[in-house]
Design a protein around this motif. Structure first.
Motif, short mmCIF file in Angstrom:
data_model
loop_
_atom_site.label_atom_id
_atom_site.label_comp_id
_atom_site.label_asym_id
_atom_site.label_seq_id
_atom_site.Cartn_x
_atom_site.Cartn_y
_atom_site.Cartn_z
N HIS A 1 0.76 -1.51 -0.50
CA HIS A 1 0.60 0.12 -0.11
C HIS A 1 1.09 1.17 0.01
N VAL A 2 0.50 1.97 -1.13
CA VAL A 2 1.08 3.18 -0.75
C VAL A 2 0.44 4.38 -0.36
N ALA A 3 0.86 4.75 0.41
CA ALA A 3 0.27 5.60 1.79
C ALA A 3 -0.11 7.13 1.06
N LEU A 4 -1.46 8.00 0.58
CA LEU A 4 -1.69 9.17 -0.09
C LEU A 4 -2.67 9.92 0.79
N CYS A 5 -2.15 11.01 0.46
CA CYS A 5 -3.17 12.09 1.66
C CYS A 5 -4.93 11.66 1.03
N ALA A 6 -5.89 12.26 2.18
CA ALA A 6 -7.06 12.25 1.57
C ALA A 6 -7.35 13.53 0.63
N LEU A 7 -7.63 12.58 -0.49
CA LEU A 7 -8.09 13.24 -2.02
C LEU A 7 -8.85 13.55 -2.39
N GLY A 8 -9.66 15.15 -1.17
CA GLY A 8 -9.97 16.09 -1.57
C GLY A 8 -11.63 15.22 -1.42
N GLN A 9 -13.28 15.63 -1.91
CA GLN A 9 -14.13 15.03 -1.66
C GLN A 9 -14.23 13.33 -1.65
N LEU A 10 -14.20 12.84 -2.87
CA LEU A 10 -13.67 11.60 -3.01
C LEU A 10 -12.63 10.04 -2.25
N SER B 1 -4.90 5.03 0.89
CA SER B 1 -3.57 4.10 0.44
C SER B 1 -3.90 3.94 -1.35
N LEU B 2 -3.08 3.03 -2.45
CA LEU B 2 -3.77 2.75 -3.54
C LEU B 2 -2.45 1.83 -3.68
N ASN B 3 -3.53 0.44 -3.90
CA ASN B 3 -2.82 -1.56 -4.53
C ASN B 3 -2.12 -1.28 -4.42
N ILE B 4 -0.37 -1.77 -4.37
CA ILE B 4 0.19 -1.97 -5.99
C ILE B 4 0.35 -3.33 -5.78
N GLN B 5 0.04 -3.91 -6.79
CA GLN B 5 0.87 -5.26 -7.00
C GLN B 5 1.88 -6.06 -8.02
N LEU B 6 2.93 -6.27 -7.72
CA LEU B 6 3.67 -6.35 -8.99
C LEU B 6 4.26 -7.90 -9.17
N VAL B 7 4.27 -8.77 -10.27
CA VAL B 7 4.66 -10.26 -10.93
C VAL B 7 5.79 -9.26 -11.39
N CYS B 8 6.95 -10.89 -11.02
CA CYS B 8 8.64 -9.88 -11.45
C CYS B 8 8.98 -11.37 -11.78
N ASP B 9 10.00 -11.39 -13.13
CA ASP B 9 10.54 -12.71 -13.03
C ASP B 9 11.88 -13.41 -12.30
N GLN B 10 12.62 -14.10 -12.27
CA GLN B 10 13.84 -13.54 -11.94
C GLN B 10 14.78 -13.03 -12.19
N HIS B 11 15.12 -12.59 -13.22
CA HIS B 11 15.37 -11.05 -13.37
C HIS B 11 15.11 -9.89 -12.76
N LEU B 12 14.09 -9.61 -11.82
CA LEU B 12 13.83 -8.61 -11.42
C LEU B 12 13.22 -7.82 -12.56
N ARG B 13 12.11 -8.62 -13.61
CA ARG B 13 12.03 -7.88 -14.38
C ARG B 13 10.45 -7.82 -14.34
N ILE B 14 9.62 -7.11 -14.53
CA ILE B 14 8.18 -6.42 -13.91
C ILE B 14 7.04 -7.14 -15.73
N MET B 15 6.49 -8.69 -14.94
CA MET B 15 5.36 -8.60 -15.77
C MET B 15 4.46 -8.26 -15.62
N GLN B 16 3.72 -8.25 -14.46
CA GLN B 16 2.30 -8.15 -14.58
C GLN B 16 2.66 -6.58 -13.03
N MET B 17 1.27 -5.98 -13.74
CA MET B 17 1.31 -4.84 -12.72
C MET B 17 -0.55 -4.66 -12.08
#
Length: 109
Positions: A67-76, A88-104
């Motif tokens: 989770h990447v913390a965020l400030c309150a974003l106004g009315q939403l 917060s924003l939830n971020i998920q990454l999938v990497c291979d053995q060379h640390l290349r991003i396969m999915q985000m």
């Protein structure tokens, strides 16, 4: 200052601009760096790579979330509040053995 103080010192517009720029770069590079190997030889090579790095067998990808913390974003505000009750924003990454991003995957919960 703590992490929340540092993150809260930037405006929503600045945070949005930064996230948009990073996303644009990831999409621009996606064709060169993001792929899933479909043939058996490539899958075997990935398994051998993880085995050599960490002694894990039958592993082709690694996944992690944060989770990447965020400030309150106004009315939403509600969509950004996680189960620990901070914005917060939830971020998920999938990497291979060379640390290349396969999915985000990025979402608000």
């Amino acid at each position: 200052p703590g992490l929340e103080q540092v993150l809260c010192s930037i405006s929503q517009a600045t945070a949005h601009t930064c996230i948009q720029q990073v996303t644009d770069v990831l999409f621009a590079w996606a064709e060169n760096y993001i792929n899933f190997d479909k043939d058996k030889a490539q899958q075997d090579a990935q398994e051998a790579g993880f085995s050599a790095i960490a002694g894990m067998s039958q592993v082709q990808r690694m996944i992690d979330c944060m989770h990447v913390a965020l400030c309150a974003l106004g009315q939403l505000v509600a969509p950004y509040i996680n189960k620990k009750e901070f914005h917060s924003l939830n971020i998920q990454l999938v990497c291979d053995q060379h640390l290349r991003i396969m999915q985000m995957y990025v979402c608000f919960r």
